[in-house]
Design an enzyme around this catalytic site. Structure first.
Site, short mmCIF file in Angstrom:
data_model
loop_
_atom_site.label_atom_id
_atom_site.label_comp_id
_atom_site.label_asym_id
_atom_site.label_seq_id
_atom_site.Cartn_x
_atom_site.Cartn_y
_atom_site.Cartn_z
N HIS A 127 0.81 -0.85 0.13
CA HIS A 127 -0.16 0.23 0.35
C HIS A 127 0.31 1.64 0.10
O HIS A 127 1.88 1.26 0.05
CB HIS A 127 -0.70 -0.22 1.30
CG HIS A 127 -0.14 -0.02 2.64
ND1 HIS A 127 0.58 0.42 3.23
CD2 HIS A 127 -0.70 -0.93 3.08
CE1 HIS A 127 1.62 0.13 4.33
NE2 HIS A 127 0.89 -0.71 4.20
N ASP A 149 3.71 -4.84 3.65
CA ASP A 149 5.69 -4.91 3.41
C ASP A 149 6.07 -5.97 3.97
O ASP A 149 6.39 -6.70 3.15
CB ASP A 149 5.91 -4.16 4.18
CG ASP A 149 5.29 -3.99 5.74
OD1 ASP A 149 4.60 -5.02 6.05
OD2 ASP A 149 6.32 -3.16 6.18
#
Length: 438
Positions: free
Chosen positions: A41, A325
């Site tokens: 994101h 991540d």
């Protein structure tokens, strides 16, 4: 708080834009058939309030969410569906409202911009340059969009879609479907919430990292402890070292002023290395690779084989997944190409599937032609996979042996070699996730 001035010469950016102009075109003998995109994101606020007191004074509230606050909501009525104007606001405990205030962990306006730009860059590569997709979207048979079920990833994907196919490039009636899954079915990250064995392993490696790295972090106390209430800087401290890193990286990405010591890369690099070890050292083991990323890789491999064989429903040409991540690092670690740096906001990993017709191979490639005649898939054409991270082409260890890649191009893995490794990584999910002692 709005962005301050933290643009020192050593400040690392929040993300690296996808380089459309210098995208490496594959050999002319290959035709791109499908691409799988996994993206973290965009820029967000920290997930917790940290270091908000003096002397750090990092703001507890960030007024960086103005653009995403107004939207139209479809509301059912007896006469049909109407659009109701709605504005989202954050209400503080005392009932006060501050225009543009972000929730903790929320995608900011900068994050919306960077993910939109990523979508536009994907359009530049896969529509304008390579013609993989049509210029105008007419239906969703050629595109696949999926996100984890969190607002920041869903909103990031919405922005990516708008960049890939802006309104003027959407046929009338075209509606993009954003897919999300129930928690038990989620595989876009290492789902330890539904895999007890994975949860146990990740905790074990995190604890081992704390024992190994806390002494290395101890010298940082002199520079950082005053900003965290006098507490020591430790992986299992308060706040945790990962929390310090999270707040600093989010602040620096948005240009928010932070203390000089937290802008010192010699300090933050040590912190980052320790946190990387805590979160991702487990991916050096085959068991964690299988339980965390095996299901996702198996699903991707299946869709690639569906395209290669032409069996089953027509597979999409581009599949974009909005995730985190931990997923980006997990994929890279599982495939043994992780650079041991924390993935940036909007970091992207792509897997491109190419087809090579038999008559396009050089006459001298006898070994390649011989091996291709014994494929288990029954596909006449040879297929290759190229992996990329950000703007770098990856050389996957799984296909470096002779015959496992296109002659002269070790970055182009044969689909057979990729399938073989994915099969090794595919877990027997219910059995292997059951908690047991080793």
């Amino acid at each position: 708080m709005t962005p301050g001035s933290d643009r020192d010469s050593n400040n690392r950016p929040g993300h690296t834009p996808l380089d459309v102009e210098n995208y490496p075109v594959a050999p002319a003998t290959l035709q791109l058939e499908q691409v799988h995109v996994f993206v973290r994101h965009g820029e967000r606020t920290p997930v917790s309030i940290r270091m908000s007191e003096a002397p750090a004074n990092i703001p507890p509230t960030w007024l960086l969410c103005k653009e995403g606050r107004k939207f139209g909501a479809a509301v059912s009525s007896h006469t049909g569906s109407n659009i109701l104007g709605v504005e989202r606001v954050v209400e503080n405990e005392d009932g006060s409202l501050e225009p543009g205030e972000c929730l903790l962990g929320e995608l900011t306006d900068l994050g919306r911009k960077s993910t939109y730009n990523l979508g536009a860059a994907l359009r530049g590569v896969y529509i304008d340059k390579l013609k993989l997709l049509p210029d105008v979207a007419h239906n969703d048979s050629e595109v696949y969009f999926r996100s984890t079920n969190l607002p920041r990833t869903i909103e990031s994907l919405q922005q990516i879609i708008h960049g890939l196919y802006p309104p003027l490039k959407q046929a009338e009636g075209f509606v993009s479907k954003i897919r999300t899954r129930n928690p038990k079915d989620e595989n876009l990250y290492g789902n330890s919430a539904v895999c007890e064995r994975l949860k146990t392993l990740m905790l074990k490696f995190a604890q081992a990292a704390a024992v190994a790295w806390n002494p290395t972090l101890e010298p940082l106390d002199e520079k950082i402890s005053k900003y965290i209430g006098g507490n020591p800087v430790r992986l299992d401290g308060k706040p945790r070292a990962s929390g310090i890193l999270d707040t600093v990286r989010a602040a620096r990405a948005h240009g928010i002023r932070i203390p000089e010591e937290l802008r010192d890369n010699t300090v933050m690099d040590v912190l980052e290395k320790a946190v990387i070890e805590e979160w991702f050292s487990a991916y050096r083991t085959e068991e964690v690779r299988k339980l965390a990323m095996g299901r996702l890789l198996a699903e991707m491999s299946g869709k690639m084989n569906q395209t290669a064989t032409g069996t089953g429903p027509t597979a999409p040409k581009i599949l974009i997944h909005s995730t985190h991540d931990t997923a980006i690092a997990g994929l890279l670690g599982t495939l043994e190409v992780f650079d041991n740096r924390w993935p940036e906001f909007t970091a992207v990993v792509t897997f491109e599937l190419f087809r090579e017709a038999p008559d396009s191979r050089p006459a001298g490639s006898f070994l390649t032609r011989l091996l291709s005649s014994f494929t288990t898939s029954g596909v006449r054409e040879k297929h290759y996979i190229r992996a990329r991270y950000q703007n770098t082409t990856l050389f996957l260890p799984l296909c470096q042996n002779v015959g496992d890649h296109l002659d002269g191009h070790p970055e182009l893995c044969t689909l057979e070699a990729f399938n073989r490794r994915v099969k090794e990584l595919t877990p027997k999910w219910e059995v292997e996730c059951a908690l047991h002692q080793r």
